[in-house]
Design a protein around this motif. Structure first.
Motif, short mmCIF file in Angstrom:
data_model
loop_
_atom_site.label_atom_id
_atom_site.label_comp_id
_atom_site.label_asym_id
_atom_site.label_seq_id
_atom_site.Cartn_x
_atom_site.Cartn_y
_atom_site.Cartn_z
N GLU A 267 1.03 -1.26 0.00
CA GLU A 267 0.03 0.00 -0.15
C GLU A 267 1.14 1.40 -0.07
O GLU A 267 0.59 2.28 -0.46
CB GLU A 267 -0.89 0.05 1.17
N ALA A 268 2.18 1.11 0.69
CA ALA A 268 2.80 2.33 0.76
C ALA A 268 3.45 2.61 -0.61
O ALA A 268 3.65 3.70 -1.21
CB ALA A 268 4.03 2.21 1.72
N LEU A 269 3.98 1.56 -1.53
CA LEU A 269 4.46 1.55 -2.52
C LEU A 269 3.46 2.13 -3.65
O LEU A 269 3.92 2.85 -4.65
CB LEU A 269 5.20 0.30 -3.06
N LEU A 270 2.21 1.95 -3.50
CA LEU A 270 1.32 2.37 -4.69
C LEU A 270 1.07 3.70 -4.50
O LEU A 270 0.39 4.37 -5.33
CB LEU A 270 0.00 1.44 -4.21
N GLU B 190 3.04 1.72 -15.56
CA GLU B 190 1.76 1.40 -15.46
C GLU B 190 1.60 -0.28 -15.08
O GLU B 190 0.66 -0.65 -14.42
CB GLU B 190 0.76 1.79 -16.55
N ARG B 191 2.50 -0.83 -15.85
CA ARG B 191 2.54 -2.33 -15.45
C ARG B 191 3.06 -2.50 -14.16
O ARG B 191 2.59 -3.51 -13.59
CB ARG B 191 3.29 -2.67 -16.56
N GLY B 192 4.02 -1.85 -13.68
CA GLY B 192 4.39 -2.01 -12.31
C GLY B 192 3.18 -1.85 -11.13
O GLY B 192 2.91 -2.40 -10.41
N ARG B 193 2.54 -0.70 -11.53
CA ARG B 193 1.33 -0.30 -10.74
C ARG B 193 0.30 -1.56 -10.71
O ARG B 193 -0.01 -1.85 -9.75
CB ARG B 193 0.81 0.69 -10.96
N ALA B 194 0.14 -2.01 -11.86
CA ALA B 194 -1.09 -3.25 -11.94
C ALA B 194 -0.44 -4.42 -11.35
O ALA B 194 -1.13 -4.89 -10.43
CB ALA B 194 -1.02 -3.46 -13.42
N ASN B 195 0.94 -4.51 -11.40
CA ASN B 195 1.32 -5.76 -10.65
C ASN B 195 1.36 -5.78 -9.19
O ASN B 195 1.10 -6.81 -8.43
CB ASN B 195 2.81 -6.02 -11.21
N LEU B 196 1.66 -4.51 -8.75
CA LEU B 196 1.52 -4.24 -7.20
C LEU B 196 0.03 -4.48 -6.72
O LEU B 196 0.03 -4.88 -5.61
CB LEU B 196 2.05 -2.94 -7.14
N TYR B 197 -0.79 -3.76 -7.37
CA TYR B 197 -2.04 -4.23 -6.99
C TYR B 197 -2.56 -5.69 -6.98
O TYR B 197 -3.12 -6.03 -6.08
CB TYR B 197 -3.18 -3.48 -8.02
N LEU C 120 -0.32 -8.13 -6.36
CA LEU C 120 0.23 -8.61 -5.11
C LEU C 120 -0.40 -8.00 -3.99
O LEU C 120 -0.56 -8.91 -2.77
CB LEU C 120 1.65 -8.16 -5.18
N ALA C 121 -1.05 -6.94 -3.80
CA ALA C 121 -1.85 -6.49 -2.84
C ALA C 121 -2.91 -7.48 -2.30
O ALA C 121 -3.21 -7.58 -1.33
CB ALA C 121 -1.90 -5.14 -2.74
N ALA C 122 -3.61 -7.74 -3.59
CA ALA C 122 -4.79 -8.44 -3.29
C ALA C 122 -4.64 -9.73 -2.90
O ALA C 122 -5.24 -10.30 -2.23
CB ALA C 122 -5.57 -8.26 -4.76
N GLU C 123 -3.59 -10.38 -3.37
CA GLU C 123 -2.90 -11.58 -2.86
C GLU C 123 -2.58 -11.48 -1.32
O GLU C 123 -3.02 -12.52 -0.67
CB GLU C 123 -1.64 -12.04 -3.70
N ALA C 124 -1.99 -10.37 -1.11
CA ALA C 124 -1.70 -10.45 0.39
C ALA C 124 -2.81 -10.04 1.40
O ALA C 124 -2.76 -10.71 2.52
CB ALA C 124 -0.56 -9.16 0.52
N ALA C 125 -3.83 -9.60 0.82
CA ALA C 125 -5.04 -9.24 1.63
C ALA C 125 -5.80 -10.52 1.55
O ALA C 125 -6.99 -10.52 2.22
CB ALA C 125 -5.75 -8.19 0.97
N ALA D 277 -8.16 -3.78 -3.78
CA ALA D 277 -7.01 -3.90 -4.96
C ALA D 277 -7.22 -4.74 -5.99
O ALA D 277 -6.59 -4.42 -6.90
CB ALA D 277 -5.86 -5.10 -3.72
N LEU D 278 -8.09 -5.65 -5.86
CA LEU D 278 -8.61 -6.15 -7.46
C LEU D 278 -9.11 -5.02 -8.19
O LEU D 278 -8.87 -4.96 -9.31
CB LEU D 278 -9.52 -7.24 -7.11
N ALA D 279 -9.87 -3.94 -7.74
CA ALA D 279 -10.59 -3.25 -8.38
C ALA D 279 -9.52 -2.18 -8.85
O ALA D 279 -9.52 -1.91 -10.32
CB ALA D 279 -11.68 -2.21 -7.69
N GLY D 280 -8.51 -1.88 -7.77
CA GLY D 280 -7.23 -1.14 -8.42
C GLY D 280 -6.54 -1.73 -9.59
O GLY D 280 -5.97 -1.02 -10.58
N TYR D 281 -6.44 -3.28 -9.45
CA TYR D 281 -5.70 -3.96 -10.71
C TYR D 281 -6.47 -3.78 -11.84
O TYR D 281 -5.86 -3.37 -12.94
CB TYR D 281 -5.57 -5.36 -10.28
#
Length: 69
Positions: free
Chosen positions: A7-10, A17-24, A26-31, A42-46
């Motif tokens: 969340e801090a990295l986001l 753009e690809r990095g932001r999508a990938n981070l979303y 990963l955040a969804a997987e972590a949550a 996070a899924l919506a953000g993805y």
């Protein structure tokens, strides 16, 4: 703890753009199983972040799975 770091990295402006999508993603997987609201956010953000990335089979697959969840 990983979710807080994702969340801090986001919030930074140094992601592609690809990095932001990938981070979303990963955040969804972590949550998953920890915080349903953050998982859904996070899924919506993805989905939003991935919509501006040139599509490839991996992106299409993840977008389909995110919509299904």
């Amino acid at each position: 703890m990983a979710l807080q770091r994702f969340e801090a990295l986001l919030r930074c402006d140094f992601l592609t753009e690809r990095g932001r999508a990938n981070l979303y993603w990963l955040a969804a997987e972590a949550a998953r199983g920890v915080d349903d609201a953050k998982h859904a956010d996070a899924l919506a953000g993805y989905l939003v972040a991935a919509s501006v990335v040139p599509s490839d089979p991996e992106i299409k697959d993840k977008m389909g799975r995110a919509r299904a969840m």
